[in-house]
Design a protein around this motif. Sequence first.
Motif, PDB file in Angstrom:
ATOM      1  N   ALA A 185      17.093  -5.753 -24.280  1.00  0.00           N
ATOM      2  CA  ALA A 185      16.540  -5.726 -22.925  1.00  0.00           C
ATOM      3  C   ALA A 185      17.595  -6.054 -21.874  1.00  0.00           C
ATOM      4  N   ALA A 186      18.485  -6.997 -22.192  1.00  0.00           N
ATOM      5  CA  ALA A 186      19.470  -7.451 -21.200  1.00  0.00           C
ATOM      6  C   ALA A 186      20.600  -6.453 -21.001  1.00  0.00           C
ATOM      7  N   PHE A 187      21.014  -5.768 -22.075  1.00  0.00           N
ATOM      8  CA  PHE A 187      22.178  -4.893 -21.976  1.00  0.00           C
ATOM      9  C   PHE A 187      22.014  -3.795 -20.926  1.00  0.00           C
ATOM     10  N   PRO A 188      20.951  -2.971 -20.965  1.00  0.00           N
ATOM     11  CA  PRO A 188      20.829  -1.944 -19.934  1.00  0.00           C
ATOM     12  C   PRO A 188      20.680  -2.526 -18.537  1.00  0.00           C
ATOM     13  N   VAL A 255      17.008   2.061 -13.170  1.00  0.00           N
ATOM     14  CA  VAL A 255      17.167   1.350 -14.442  1.00  0.00           C
ATOM     15  C   VAL A 255      16.951  -0.147 -14.251  1.00  0.00           C
ATOM     16  N   LEU A 256      17.417  -0.693 -13.141  1.00  0.00           N
ATOM     17  CA  LEU A 256      17.252  -2.124 -12.881  1.00  0.00           C
ATOM     18  C   LEU A 256      15.779  -2.511 -12.768  1.00  0.00           C
ATOM     19  N   VAL A 257      14.996  -1.690 -12.094  1.00  0.00           N
ATOM     20  CA  VAL A 257      13.575  -2.005 -11.932  1.00  0.00           C
ATOM     21  C   VAL A 257      12.865  -1.997 -13.285  1.00  0.00           C
ATOM     22  N   VAL A 258      13.120  -0.946 -14.082  1.00  0.00           N
ATOM     23  CA  VAL A 258      12.444  -0.819 -15.373  1.00  0.00           C
ATOM     24  C   VAL A 258      12.867  -1.940 -16.323  1.00  0.00           C
ATOM     25  N   GLY A 260      14.381  -4.761 -15.582  1.00  0.00           N
ATOM     26  CA  GLY A 260      14.050  -6.073 -15.039  1.00  0.00           C
ATOM     27  C   GLY A 260      12.614  -6.458 -15.357  1.00  0.00           C
ATOM     28  N   ASP A 261      11.709  -5.477 -15.284  1.00  0.00           N
ATOM     29  CA  ASP A 261      10.320  -5.737 -15.635  1.00  0.00           C
ATOM     30  C   ASP A 261      10.196  -6.109 -17.120  1.00  0.00           C
ATOM     31  N   ILE A 262      10.920  -5.379 -17.974  1.00  0.00           N
ATOM     32  CA  ILE A 262      10.893  -5.683 -19.413  1.00  0.00           C
ATOM     33  C   ILE A 262      11.451  -7.075 -19.677  1.00  0.00           C
ATOM     34  N   GLN A 263      12.577  -7.378 -19.039  1.00  0.00           N
ATOM     35  CA  GLN A 263      13.178  -8.703 -19.222  1.00  0.00           C
ATOM     36  C   GLN A 263      12.265  -9.825 -18.756  1.00  0.00           C
ATOM     37  N   GLU A 313       2.721 -16.513  -0.065  1.00  0.00           N
ATOM     38  CA  GLU A 313       2.486 -16.050  -1.434  1.00  0.00           C
ATOM     39  C   GLU A 313       1.777 -14.697  -1.426  1.00  0.00           C
ATOM     40  N   ILE A 314       2.004 -13.921  -2.497  1.00  0.00           N
ATOM     41  CA  ILE A 314       1.273 -12.676  -2.718  1.00  0.00           C
ATOM     42  C   ILE A 314       0.383 -12.883  -3.932  1.00  0.00           C
ATOM     43  N   PRO A 315      -0.920 -12.811  -3.781  1.00  0.00           N
ATOM     44  CA  PRO A 315      -1.828 -13.127  -4.898  1.00  0.00           C
ATOM     45  C   PRO A 315      -1.624 -12.219  -6.111  1.00  0.00           C
ATOM     46  N   TYR A 316      -1.754 -12.794  -7.291  1.00  0.00           N
ATOM     47  CA  TYR A 316      -1.815 -12.117  -8.594  1.00  0.00           C
ATOM     48  C   TYR A 316      -0.491 -11.502  -9.077  1.00  0.00           C
ATOM     49  N   VAL A 317       0.517 -11.433  -8.238  1.00  0.00           N
ATOM     50  CA  VAL A 317       1.720 -10.675  -8.590  1.00  0.00           C
ATOM     51  C   VAL A 317       2.457 -11.295  -9.775  1.00  0.00           C
ATOM     52  N   THR A 318       2.569 -12.612  -9.826  1.00  0.00           N
ATOM     53  CA  THR A 318       3.288 -13.249 -10.935  1.00  0.00           C
ATOM     54  C   THR A 318       2.581 -12.988 -12.264  1.00  0.00           C
ATOM     55  N   SER A 319       1.260 -13.036 -12.276  1.00  0.00           N
ATOM     56  CA  SER A 319       0.522 -12.728 -13.505  1.00  0.00           C
ATOM     57  C   SER A 319       0.742 -11.285 -13.930  1.00  0.00           C
ATOM     58  N   ILE A 320       0.812 -10.371 -12.950  1.00  0.00           N
ATOM     59  CA  ILE A 320       1.089  -8.968 -13.266  1.00  0.00           C
ATOM     60  C   ILE A 320       2.484  -8.818 -13.833  1.00  0.00           C
TER      61      ILE A 320
END
Length: 511
Positions: A185-188, A255-258, A260-263, A313-320
Amino acid sequence: MEALDVARWQFGVTTVYHFIFVPLTIGLSLLVAIMQTTALVSKDPLKKDAWTRLTKFFGSMLIINFGIGIATGIVQEFQFGMNWSEYSRFVGDVFGAPLAFEGLVAFFLESVFLGLWIFGWNRMSPRVHAVTIWLVAIGTMSSAYFIIAANSFMQHPVGAVYNPETGRAELHSIIEVLTNVTTLAAFPHVIAGAWLVAGAFVTGVAAWHMVNHHNKAATAGLESAEGEAHADLSRRVFRPAVRFGVLAMFVSALVLVVTGDIQGKLMFEQQPMKMASAEALCSTETGASFSILTVGGPNAFDANCEDVTHLIEIPYVTSILATNDPNATLMGVTDLEKQYTERFGDTVTAVDGSTQTADYRPNLFVTYWSFRLMIGLAAFSGILAFWALWVTRGGRTTGSSAFKWFAVLSIPMPFLANSAGWIFTEMGRQPWVVAPNPTGDPTIRLMTMQGVSHNPQWMVVTSLFTFTVLYGVLMVVWFHLMRKQALAGIALPAPRAKDEEPEIPAISFGY
């Protein structure tokens, strides 16, 4: 400050300094390889001329950056034995394996073929010569892979077994270490960050020269030979470089967005304390919000959640972000601290034999803001990319001074974003130097205070001072050489007959 604090400062200072050069080398080697390949396959003599000039121009800066990166990187491995000998004793059998691969495979690959590329101009066939720079790019990326594999073991230890007789972690499977899910996950993500750095660098430098030559052409007059030459460089050479850098930034952003979400989701599973601290999530919440702005008093530096106040704060975003479920329940720092204390004990024996109260919380202030700086500083590249596309649309060039200076301002921003990302990754892991695997062998873990060497404080302070001064001098030299080479630009083409091949200057070392 104790010797432990100074040793941490030394490793942090030298690592962040070294990593300034790493992403530019990784990203620029690939972009230069693409530039040279574009020139090689081009049938248009003018296009071939432009991309060959760009290859040599940016290649000269790659050489400078590569040399400084080597000089600063060697220090890192020495510190494992000098300031962190207890850590090396505990995991050296595992940690040393990917580092050996990095030295024996990646470093020799990139250094040998960079030498062939530098001295092989006009001595090799164009195709073979182009292969050498591609091997350099492969070498830099493989170097990153092995280093990330070593670091990922510290984040999520796998492929090792604990030997109670020796008190050491021993390598069980190098394949498991190299295919650690954290590594994959970190390499890309790291490579995409390097592309962002290189893309912004190419765009910024090329934009500076595109604007300057555009304005010089307007001053000299397009009807004059000088004005025509300046306009030609602006339109035919530097405008394609600007748009090429923008393309690299767009690819890296995707690539960073995808990744980063996985990481992020992996970190919530593997190191929930790190991610809770990144959000300043002090209490367990269902449908956890994402904090845009959080402030804290002086005690927040000590991970005191009672001194932290969420303002926006933005509600629910961290849980997502953690689970893709807006109603997911996430544990906060306070509850995680209790869980860690139950699992690992409320005391820890330091390397000097003293017993101390265990605190499993990282520094909230550093973790919270480094995570946001990583994202926020990268936004400069997005603004630059869209602005550059607009001013170069339809074959145009621009004389806008505002665009030129913003492009220059944007060059260091992805460097700083990369550094902030690593500060978050490493500081968020504290107080562990080897974080425990939630589903793995619980005995393969080590706290930072247990990994430091038995060095007196004055010795570590002396080496910290020495490295800081030495690296400061190297930084001045690096900046001078890079600035000199970047400002030199590409010389105006000499007058020639219509059927005469353009003369392309030889590559320069920058000194």
